[in-house]
Design a protein around this motif. Sequence first.
Motif, mmCIF file in Angstrom:
data_model
loop_
_atom_site.group_PDB
_atom_site.id
_atom_site.type_symbol
_atom_site.label_atom_id
_atom_site.label_comp_id
_atom_site.label_asym_id
_atom_site.label_seq_id
_atom_site.Cartn_x
_atom_site.Cartn_y
_atom_site.Cartn_z
ATOM 1 N N ASP A 61 0.718 -1.232 -0.087
ATOM 2 C CA ASP A 61 -0.051 -0.111 -0.211
ATOM 3 C C ASP A 61 1.051 0.691 0.089
ATOM 4 O O ASP A 61 1.810 1.664 0.679
ATOM 5 C CB ASP A 61 -1.016 -0.057 1.108
ATOM 6 N N LYS A 62 0.550 2.207 -0.968
ATOM 7 C CA LYS A 62 1.192 3.477 -0.941
ATOM 8 C C LYS A 62 0.852 4.933 0.221
ATOM 9 O O LYS A 62 0.944 6.120 -0.450
ATOM 10 C CB LYS A 62 1.232 3.954 -2.049
ATOM 11 N N SER A 63 0.269 4.396 0.759
ATOM 12 C CA SER A 63 -0.548 5.511 1.528
ATOM 13 C C SER A 63 0.836 5.812 2.313
ATOM 14 O O SER A 63 1.277 5.371 2.893
ATOM 15 C CB SER A 63 -1.630 4.897 2.594
ATOM 16 N N PHE A 64 0.285 6.939 3.549
ATOM 17 C CA PHE A 64 0.844 7.676 4.247
ATOM 18 C C PHE A 64 1.855 6.968 5.320
ATOM 19 O O PHE A 64 2.497 6.686 5.897
ATOM 20 C CB PHE A 64 1.047 9.246 4.238
ATOM 21 N N LEU A 65 0.648 5.953 5.757
ATOM 22 C CA LEU A 65 0.961 5.270 7.313
ATOM 23 C C LEU A 65 1.219 3.957 6.628
ATOM 24 O O LEU A 65 2.542 3.572 7.217
ATOM 25 C CB LEU A 65 -0.391 4.717 7.578
ATOM 26 N N ASN A 66 1.886 3.617 5.033
ATOM 27 C CA ASN A 66 2.116 2.429 5.492
ATOM 28 C C ASN A 66 4.065 2.671 5.234
ATOM 29 O O ASN A 66 4.658 2.516 5.152
ATOM 30 C CB ASN A 66 1.569 2.106 3.835
ATOM 31 N N PHE A 67 3.941 4.268 4.359
ATOM 32 C CA PHE A 67 5.340 4.477 4.355
ATOM 33 C C PHE A 67 5.782 5.089 5.403
ATOM 34 O O PHE A 67 6.978 4.339 5.920
ATOM 35 C CB PHE A 67 5.453 5.432 3.339
ATOM 36 N N SER A 68 5.153 5.057 6.713
ATOM 37 C CA SER A 68 5.687 5.487 7.786
ATOM 38 C C SER A 68 6.306 4.227 9.039
ATOM 39 O O SER A 68 6.966 3.619 9.716
ATOM 40 C CB SER A 68 4.525 6.628 8.970
ATOM 41 N N LEU A 69 5.295 3.108 8.261
ATOM 42 C CA LEU A 69 5.575 1.659 8.710
ATOM 43 C C LEU A 69 6.567 1.523 8.485
ATOM 44 O O LEU A 69 7.863 0.606 9.108
ATOM 45 C CB LEU A 69 4.548 1.021 8.719
ATOM 46 N N LEU A 70 7.289 1.467 7.100
ATOM 47 C CA LEU A 70 8.205 0.929 6.642
ATOM 48 C C LEU A 70 9.951 1.930 7.522
ATOM 49 O O LEU A 70 10.977 1.222 7.889
ATOM 50 C CB LEU A 70 8.702 1.282 5.152
ATOM 51 N N ILE A 71 9.530 3.457 7.562
ATOM 52 C CA ILE A 71 10.875 3.896 8.053
ATOM 53 C C ILE A 71 10.772 3.450 9.259
ATOM 54 O O ILE A 71 11.701 3.496 10.369
ATOM 55 C CB ILE A 71 10.533 5.113 8.472
ATOM 56 N N ALA A 72 9.656 3.092 10.045
ATOM 57 C CA ALA A 72 9.594 2.417 11.329
ATOM 58 C C ALA A 72 10.105 1.261 11.894
ATOM 59 O O ALA A 72 11.001 1.346 12.529
ATOM 60 C CB ALA A 72 8.022 2.151 12.381
ATOM 61 N N CYS A 73 10.301 0.631 10.805
ATOM 62 C CA CYS A 73 10.649 -1.002 10.411
ATOM 63 C C CYS A 73 12.457 -0.548 10.575
ATOM 64 O O CYS A 73 13.506 -1.052 11.249
ATOM 65 C CB CYS A 73 10.481 -1.558 9.176
ATOM 66 N N LEU A 74 12.412 0.584 9.946
ATOM 67 C CA LEU A 74 13.907 0.831 9.657
ATOM 68 C C LEU A 74 14.739 1.168 11.021
ATOM 69 O O LEU A 74 15.843 0.776 11.494
ATOM 70 C CB LEU A 74 14.095 2.045 8.931
ATOM 71 N N LYS A 75 13.888 2.055 11.607
ATOM 72 C CA LYS A 75 14.781 2.568 13.073
ATOM 73 C C LYS A 75 14.732 1.719 14.450
ATOM 74 O O LYS A 75 15.366 1.913 14.999
ATOM 75 C CB LYS A 75 13.113 3.906 13.675
ATOM 76 N N ASN A 76 13.857 0.648 14.287
ATOM 77 C CA ASN A 76 13.865 -0.325 15.023
ATOM 78 C C ASN A 76 15.262 -1.480 14.482
ATOM 79 O O ASN A 76 14.760 -2.403 15.267
ATOM 80 C CB ASN A 76 12.498 -0.489 14.978
ATOM 81 N N GLY A 77 15.450 -1.747 13.437
ATOM 82 C CA GLY A 77 16.268 -2.833 12.953
ATOM 83 C C GLY A 77 15.477 -4.046 12.864
ATOM 84 O O GLY A 77 16.276 -4.982 12.948
ATOM 85 N N ILE A 78 14.160 -3.329 11.994
ATOM 86 C CA ILE A 78 13.418 -4.681 11.944
ATOM 87 C C ILE A 78 13.318 -5.287 10.326
ATOM 88 O O ILE A 78 13.581 -4.459 9.899
ATOM 89 C CB ILE A 78 11.579 -4.799 12.431
ATOM 90 N N THR A 79 13.266 -5.819 9.981
ATOM 91 C CA THR A 79 13.264 -5.986 8.459
ATOM 92 C C THR A 79 11.934 -6.341 7.947
ATOM 93 O O THR A 79 11.618 -7.549 8.313
ATOM 94 C CB THR A 79 14.442 -7.559 8.261
ATOM 95 N N TYR A 80 11.392 -5.591 7.427
ATOM 96 C CA TYR A 80 10.236 -5.637 6.131
ATOM 97 C C TYR A 80 10.751 -6.629 4.753
ATOM 98 O O TYR A 80 11.116 -6.541 4.653
ATOM 99 C CB TYR A 80 9.667 -3.772 6.361
ATOM 100 N N CYS A 81 9.194 -6.805 4.398
ATOM 101 C CA CYS A 81 8.932 -7.782 4.318
ATOM 102 C C CYS A 81 7.767 -6.891 3.226
ATOM 103 O O CYS A 81 6.662 -7.789 3.120
ATOM 104 C CB CYS A 81 9.139 -9.393 3.391
ATOM 105 N N CYS A 82 7.401 -6.112 1.435
ATOM 106 C CA CYS A 82 6.580 -5.618 1.173
ATOM 107 C C CYS A 82 5.825 -7.053 0.349
ATOM 108 O O CYS A 82 5.639 -7.785 -0.218
ATOM 109 C CB CYS A 82 6.335 -4.950 0.476
ATOM 110 N N ILE A 83 4.526 -6.597 0.578
ATOM 111 C CA ILE A 83 4.100 -8.285 0.589
ATOM 112 C C ILE A 83 2.373 -7.560 -0.587
ATOM 113 O O ILE A 83 2.072 -6.809 0.016
ATOM 114 C CB ILE A 83 3.263 -9.131 1.109
ATOM 115 N N ASP A 84 2.108 -8.128 -1.711
ATOM 116 C CA ASP A 84 0.803 -7.208 -3.003
ATOM 117 C C ASP A 84 -0.286 -9.183 -2.317
ATOM 118 O O ASP A 84 0.389 -10.327 -2.727
ATOM 119 C CB ASP A 84 1.140 -8.044 -4.596
#
Length: 220
Positions: A61-84
């Motif tokens: 999703d390209k919402s502001f919330l989802n971009f914020s979630l992506l940045i939050a993962c990076l801030k915590n050292g959490i590995t994210y995987c974007c899925i359709d």
Amino acid sequence: MINNLSLKFSSLVKKNPNSKAIKYLNKSYTFNELDIKSNKISNWLISKKIKIDDVICIPSDKSFLNFSLLIACLKNGITYCCIDFSQPNSRILSIIKNIKPKYIITDKPYKKKLGKTKNSSLDQLEKNLFKFNKKINVEQNDIPSSTLAYLMFTSGSTGKPKGVAISHGQLIYFSNWSKIEFNISNKKTLSNLNPLYFDNSVFDIYGGLFNGGSIIPVDK
């Protein structure tokens, strides 16, 4: 020395807090707004006991919330995987089985596809954020450059989808190269045409946004 993406993002916020980070048709968000929102999500992730080196799945999703979630993962050292999550159930379950995520965040219509893995929808996440501090509660220096930033899967056209793992250090190198090669600054705006689960989106985020540029997300 900036050796992880959390520190790099913080440096961008300090330099140009009011620069536009994400531009939509009817509303734009500054780096400061993206920082505050991602800090709240960062603290929500901590409340769920999701920590450094854990893997979570997030929507494309390209919402502001989802971009914020992506940045939050990076801030915590959490590995994210974007899925359709609109893709066939067999592909989604194959990826989930492969990476064994600690948590899954999805779009509400697709929650039935997730099996027994702990999960929330983006809507649920948004409703809970009012409880959380807008200041980050993690030590950014504790994230090594070798920490994986994301996992991205190939289309699987020649067999099963294959996961590619990229670290904070690799993305900082790529981001710094992009800044020089394409003269990217807070005065530049880039489109984000590619879906977040596709590798070309990496340039939009880490070449553009992580050099202080604005991005314009374009949906399907």
